[in-house]
Write an enzyme that holds these catalytic residues in place. Structure first.
Site, short mmCIF file in Angstrom:
data_model
loop_
_atom_site.label_atom_id
_atom_site.label_comp_id
_atom_site.label_asym_id
_atom_site.label_seq_id
_atom_site.Cartn_x
_atom_site.Cartn_y
_atom_site.Cartn_z
N ASP A 33 0.86 -1.19 0.00
CA ASP A 33 0.00 0.00 0.00
C ASP A 33 0.90 1.24 0.00
OD1 ASP A 33 -3.21 0.53 1.02
OD2 ASP A 33 -1.80 2.20 1.13
N ILE A 34 0.50 2.22 -0.79
CA ILE A 34 1.30 3.44 -0.95
C ILE A 34 1.28 4.30 0.32
CG2 ILE A 34 -0.48 5.02 -1.85
CD1 ILE A 34 1.46 5.73 -4.13
N ASN A 87 -13.02 -3.15 2.32
CA ASN A 87 -13.99 -2.07 2.44
C ASN A 87 -14.91 -2.12 1.22
OD1 ASN A 87 -12.96 -0.91 4.87
ND2 ASN A 87 -11.29 -0.02 3.69
N GLN A 94 -14.23 2.76 1.32
CA GLN A 94 -13.64 2.32 0.05
C GLN A 94 -13.32 3.55 -0.80
OE1 GLN A 94 -15.96 -0.41 -2.43
NE2 GLN A 94 -14.21 -0.73 -3.80
N HIS A 100 -10.03 -5.08 -3.48
CA HIS A 100 -8.73 -5.35 -2.88
C HIS A 100 -8.91 -5.81 -1.45
CE1 HIS A 100 -9.77 -1.08 -2.50
NE2 HIS A 100 -9.20 -1.11 -1.29
P1 AMP Z 1 -9.69 1.47 0.38
O1 AMP Z 1 -9.77 2.77 1.14
O2 AMP Z 1 -10.13 0.27 1.15
O3 AMP Z 1 -10.38 1.59 -0.98
O4 AMP Z 1 -8.16 1.22 0.10
C1 AMP Z 1 -7.46 1.80 -0.96
C2 AMP Z 1 -6.02 1.71 -0.60
O5 AMP Z 1 -5.26 1.88 -1.79
C3 AMP Z 1 -5.55 2.80 0.38
O6 AMP Z 1 -5.01 2.19 1.54
C4 AMP Z 1 -4.49 3.57 -0.43
O7 AMP Z 1 -3.41 3.99 0.36
C5 AMP Z 1 -4.08 2.55 -1.46
N1 AMP Z 1 -3.56 3.09 -2.70
C6 AMP Z 1 -4.09 4.10 -3.45
N2 AMP Z 1 -3.35 4.30 -4.56
C7 AMP Z 1 -2.34 3.39 -4.51
C8 AMP Z 1 -1.23 3.10 -5.36
N3 AMP Z 1 -1.01 3.77 -6.51
N4 AMP Z 1 -0.39 2.11 -4.99
C9 AMP Z 1 -0.58 1.44 -3.85
N5 AMP Z 1 -1.61 1.65 -3.02
C10 AMP Z 1 -2.47 2.63 -3.33
#
Ligand code: AMP
Ligand code: ZN
Length: 112
Positions: A33-34, A87, A94, A100
């Site tokens: 996760d970023i 989520n 989400q 994911h």
């Molecule tokens: P959610 O809030 O459950 O939809 O989770 C989305 C997740 O994606 C969050 O924890 C973000 O930090 C992560 N995220 C968003 N963009 C990226 C990316 N380019 N690479 C890796 N993780 C990401």
């Protein structure tokens, strides 16, 4: 392969957006996760675009996703204890509308 040109995780699958990939097979990808909220924070996704758990209609893919979670957790060194989260909908947080599974580990987590 079903792909959404506007989806950031589809872009990661295609290699158009960089990611720190920790696991890959024919159907799935896992990457860091970023914006990690714990020492280990990775996301396991289907390579095919599925917008949320509510849109998942393939039992085989569902099984593959679920079985990848302990495998990826083990690979990341937290196989003995981790939290997996999905989520579904913006109302519960989400933000990326490509299914994911979060894997969190490496620190003590409270509940909920
Ligand atoms: P959610 O809030 O459950 O939809 O989770 C989305 C997740 O994606 C969050 O924890 C973000 O930090 C992560 N995220 C968003 N963009 C990226 C990316 N380019 N690479 C890796 N993780 C990401
Ligand atoms: Zn997508």
């Amino acid at each position: 392969m079903i792909s959404d040109p506007d989806c950031i995780f589809c872009k990661i699958v295609k290699g158009d957006l960089p990611a720190d990939i920790v696991y890959e097979d024919d159907d799935l990808l896992a990457f860091k996760d970023i914006n990690p909220v714990s020492k280990v924070h990775v996301l396991v996704i289907p390579k095919r675009h599925v917008s949320s758990l509510n849109a998942l209609d393939d039992p085989e893919l569902a099984g593959k996703l679920m079985l990848a979670v302990p495998k990826v957790a083990h690979k990341m060194g937290v196989g003995d204890g981790y939290r997996s989260i999905i989520n579904t909908d913006s109302s519960v947080g989400q933000t990326v509308f490509h299914l994911h599974i979060h894997i969190l580990g490496g620190r003590k987590l409270s509940w909920p």
